[in-house]
Write a protein that holds these residues in place. Structure first.
Motif, PDB file in Angstrom:
ATOM      1  N   GLY A   1       0.839  -1.207   0.000  1.00 22.42           N
ATOM      2  CA  GLY A   1       0.000   0.000   0.000  1.00 22.42           C
ATOM      3  C   GLY A   1       0.864   1.244   0.000  1.00 22.42           C
ATOM      4  O   GLY A   1       2.037   1.210  -0.361  1.00 22.42           O
ATOM      5  N   CYS A   2       0.301   2.361   0.393  1.00 21.53           N
ATOM      6  CA  CYS A   2       1.074   3.603   0.471  1.00 21.53           C
ATOM      7  C   CYS A   2       0.590   4.372   1.702  1.00 21.53           C
ATOM      8  O   CYS A   2      -0.583   4.755   1.767  1.00 21.53           O
ATOM      9  CB  CYS A   2       0.871   4.426  -0.798  1.00 21.53           C
ATOM     10  N   PRO A   3       1.484   4.603   2.672  1.00 18.90           N
ATOM     11  CA  PRO A   3       1.059   5.310   3.891  1.00 18.90           C
ATOM     12  C   PRO A   3       0.507   6.710   3.597  1.00 18.90           C
ATOM     13  O   PRO A   3      -0.386   7.180   4.302  1.00 18.90           O
ATOM     14  CB  PRO A   3       2.345   5.408   4.718  1.00 18.90           C
TER      15      PRO A   3
ATOM     16  N   MET B   1       1.550  13.139   4.272  1.00 20.90           N
ATOM     17  CA  MET B   1       2.903  13.279   3.720  1.00 20.90           C
ATOM     18  C   MET B   1       3.450  11.900   3.375  1.00 20.90           C
ATOM     19  O   MET B   1       2.908  10.892   3.833  1.00 20.90           O
ATOM     20  CB  MET B   1       3.826  13.945   4.735  1.00 20.90           C
ATOM     21  N   CYS B   2       4.517  11.892   2.609  1.00 24.14           N
ATOM     22  CA  CYS B   2       5.203  10.632   2.334  1.00 24.14           C
ATOM     23  C   CYS B   2       6.235  10.429   3.444  1.00 24.14           C
ATOM     24  O   CYS B   2       7.138  11.258   3.602  1.00 24.14           O
ATOM     25  CB  CYS B   2       5.898  10.710   0.968  1.00 24.14           C
ATOM     26  N   PRO B   3       6.136   9.334   4.207  1.00 27.44           N
ATOM     27  CA  PRO B   3       7.084   9.146   5.304  1.00 27.44           C
ATOM     28  C   PRO B   3       8.528   8.964   4.830  1.00 27.44           C
ATOM     29  O   PRO B   3       9.458   9.118   5.616  1.00 27.44           O
ATOM     30  CB  PRO B   3       6.576   7.883   6.001  1.00 27.44           C
TER      31      PRO B   3
ATOM     32  N   MET C   1      13.981   4.552   2.516  1.00 26.44           N
ATOM     33  CA  MET C   1      13.502   3.478   1.641  1.00 26.44           C
ATOM     34  C   MET C   1      12.002   3.322   1.822  1.00 26.44           C
ATOM     35  O   MET C   1      11.503   3.367   2.942  1.00 26.44           O
ATOM     36  CB  MET C   1      14.185   2.168   2.017  1.00 26.44           C
ATOM     37  N   CYS C   2      11.294   3.128   0.713  1.00 23.05           N
ATOM     38  CA  CYS C   2       9.860   2.893   0.821  1.00 23.05           C
ATOM     39  C   CYS C   2       9.648   1.397   1.072  1.00 23.05           C
ATOM     40  O   CYS C   2       9.820   0.575   0.166  1.00 23.05           O
ATOM     41  CB  CYS C   2       9.129   3.332  -0.443  1.00 23.05           C
ATOM     42  N   SER C   3       9.286   1.056   2.297  1.00 24.59           N
ATOM     43  CA  SER C   3       9.146  -0.356   2.642  1.00 24.59           C
ATOM     44  C   SER C   3       7.979  -0.990   1.884  1.00 24.59           C
ATOM     45  O   SER C   3       7.938  -2.201   1.688  1.00 24.59           O
ATOM     46  CB  SER C   3       8.947  -0.518   4.149  1.00 24.59           C
TER      47      SER C   3
HETATM   48  S1  SF4 Z   1       7.558   6.537  -1.576  1.00 21.68           S
HETATM   49 FE1  SF4 Z   1       6.053   7.554  -0.252  1.00 21.68          FE
HETATM   50  S2  SF4 Z   1       4.391   8.184  -1.591  1.00 21.68           S
HETATM   51 FE2  SF4 Z   1       5.611   6.648  -2.707  1.00 21.68          FE
HETATM   52  S3  SF4 Z   1       4.573   4.705  -2.286  1.00 21.68           S
HETATM   53 FE3  SF4 Z   1       6.177   4.944  -0.733  1.00 21.68          FE
HETATM   54  S4  SF4 Z   1       5.141   5.937   1.002  1.00 21.68           S
HETATM   55 FE4  SF4 Z   1       3.800   6.180  -0.783  1.00 21.68          FE
END
Ligand code: SF4
Length: 381
Positions: free
Chosen positions: A100-102, A222-224, A312-314
């Protein structure tokens, strides 16, 4: 529907996984179109038929005419977008259904609709354009379609906000406060007319007077990953090496954006590094997989991630080659797993919002530079 990777894929030797993916790709041919976002790990990215940011990938999903299946190596909202734009012509899958996406999670449909009602009940004499960053659930894309608004990506956000402010008194921007703020400032909205609301607080944490004065009203998401970049890391790096170039994504906090040398979309970051002179030095503030790949692809340049935290985007990292193999085998066996299918009742208005975006940007997908310090302040070597 099973959406957890079956045990039989878990302890396979890497080379076997890669070989089985290669064989299946060959066997399935044009029937399957594999898309990978730039933040995917290299071991998955290597198998993509096309790579890009979310705008480019959604356009590729829309324009593909040969595939029966689109495997979207990314996160859930991206696969949803691919399903919306291709009119149910193709089955869209997400190799790891839990990716998913926080940021998208920070804006729930019921909360956005409640906040909208609160705002519009106060600002009864004003017109408001809802604009959502593409990183949101399909139902919120539909919400924007329903209310005359649209969608933006990191590439076209300035064009879209410009459109919104030319047609409406105000813009309501969600879920990413940093992107909304950085872009509104570039557009020229005075800082004291960009208003942050707090969707969980009584009265949204702002006064009626502040709401009336605002030109842009920002959600508190926001994007973490991008939120972690800090100005002190830019200052420390410049102290050690005044020649360093700082290149940031517009999802970073405003003070980090203001201290950078260049700010631009994901595609812009890639093009900027490609075009940079050999020997030039770069600190890049975006997701670590992309920065690492750029460093590998350009060994003649010094490219590093800004700061010490590993940004890093987990969620993007959840998709592994094993997930991709599982997904391909399920397609070959005609028992497809992890299909992402947007409810028909929200497709119409989501498409309306997406098509407005395509119309506003006239299908431009060129990399977008938002911010560049004057040449005298930027090292070019
Ligand atoms: S980088 Fe940020 S905005 Fe992109 S998918 Fe990951 S958490 Fe979501």
């Amino acid at each position: 529907m099973q959406n957890i990777l079956p045990d039989k894929y878990k302890n396979l030797p890497k080379e076997e996984v890669f070989e089985r993916i290669r064989v299946l790709k060959e066997k399935l041919g044009d029937k399957v179109f594999i898309l990978a976002h730039h933040y995917q790990r290299d071991s998955v990215y290597q198998f993509a038929d096309a790579t890009g940011d979310s705008l480019k990938l959604s356009m590729l999903a829309r324009d593909n005419k040969t595939a029966d299946y689109i495997i979207f190596c990314g996160v859930h909202f991206m696969a949803e977008t691919a399903d919306i734009v291709n009119n149910g012509q193709r089955v869209v899958t997400l190799p790891d259904a839990t990716a998913g996406c926080p940021m998208a999670d920070s804006a729930k449909d019921k909360d956005v609709r409640r906040v909208w009602d609160e705002i519009t009940n106060i600002l009864v004499d004003e017109t408001i354009c809802p604009i959502t960053y593409i990183n949101c659930y399909a139902s919120l894309k539909a919400f924007c379609g329903e209310h005359g608004g649209t969608i933006c990506t990191s590439t076209n956000a300035l064009d879209v906000v410009t459109w919104g402010l030319s047609k409406y008194d105000k813009v309501f921007f969600f879920p990413d406060q940093h992107l909304g703020r950085n872009i509104s400032k570039i557009y020229g909205v005075p800082r004291d007319r960009i208003l942050q609301i707090y969707h969980r607080r009584p009265g949204l944490g702002v006064s009626h007077e502040e709401l009336r004065r605002a030109k842009v009203i920002l959600w508190d998401g926001m994007c973490p990953v991008h939120d972690r970049f800090m100005i002190k890391d830019i200052e420390e790096a410049r102290e050690k090496d005044p020649e360093i170039n700082v290149l940031v994504h517009p999802e970073v906090p405003e003070e980090v954006a203001a201290a950078s040398d260049f700010m631009g979309s994901t595609e812009f970051i890639i093009k900027k590094i490609e075009a940079a002179a050999a020997g030039s030095k770069w600190l890049v503030a975006t997701e670590v997989h992309l920065v690492g790949r750029l460093a590998k692809q350009h060994p003649d340049k010094d490219i590093k991630l800004l700061g010490k935290p590993i940004c890093m985007c987990s969620m993007m990292d959840r998709t592994t080659p094993e997930h991709l193999l599982w997904n391909l085998e399920s397609i070959a066996d005609e028992n497809v797993v992890n299909q992402v299918s947007v409810d028909k009742s929200i497709i119409k208005n989501s498409k309306l919002a997406l098509n407005r975006m395509f119309e506003i940007t006239k299908l431009k997908d060129e990399p977008k530079l938002y911010f560049e310090k004057s040449a005298s302040e930027v090292s070019s070597d």
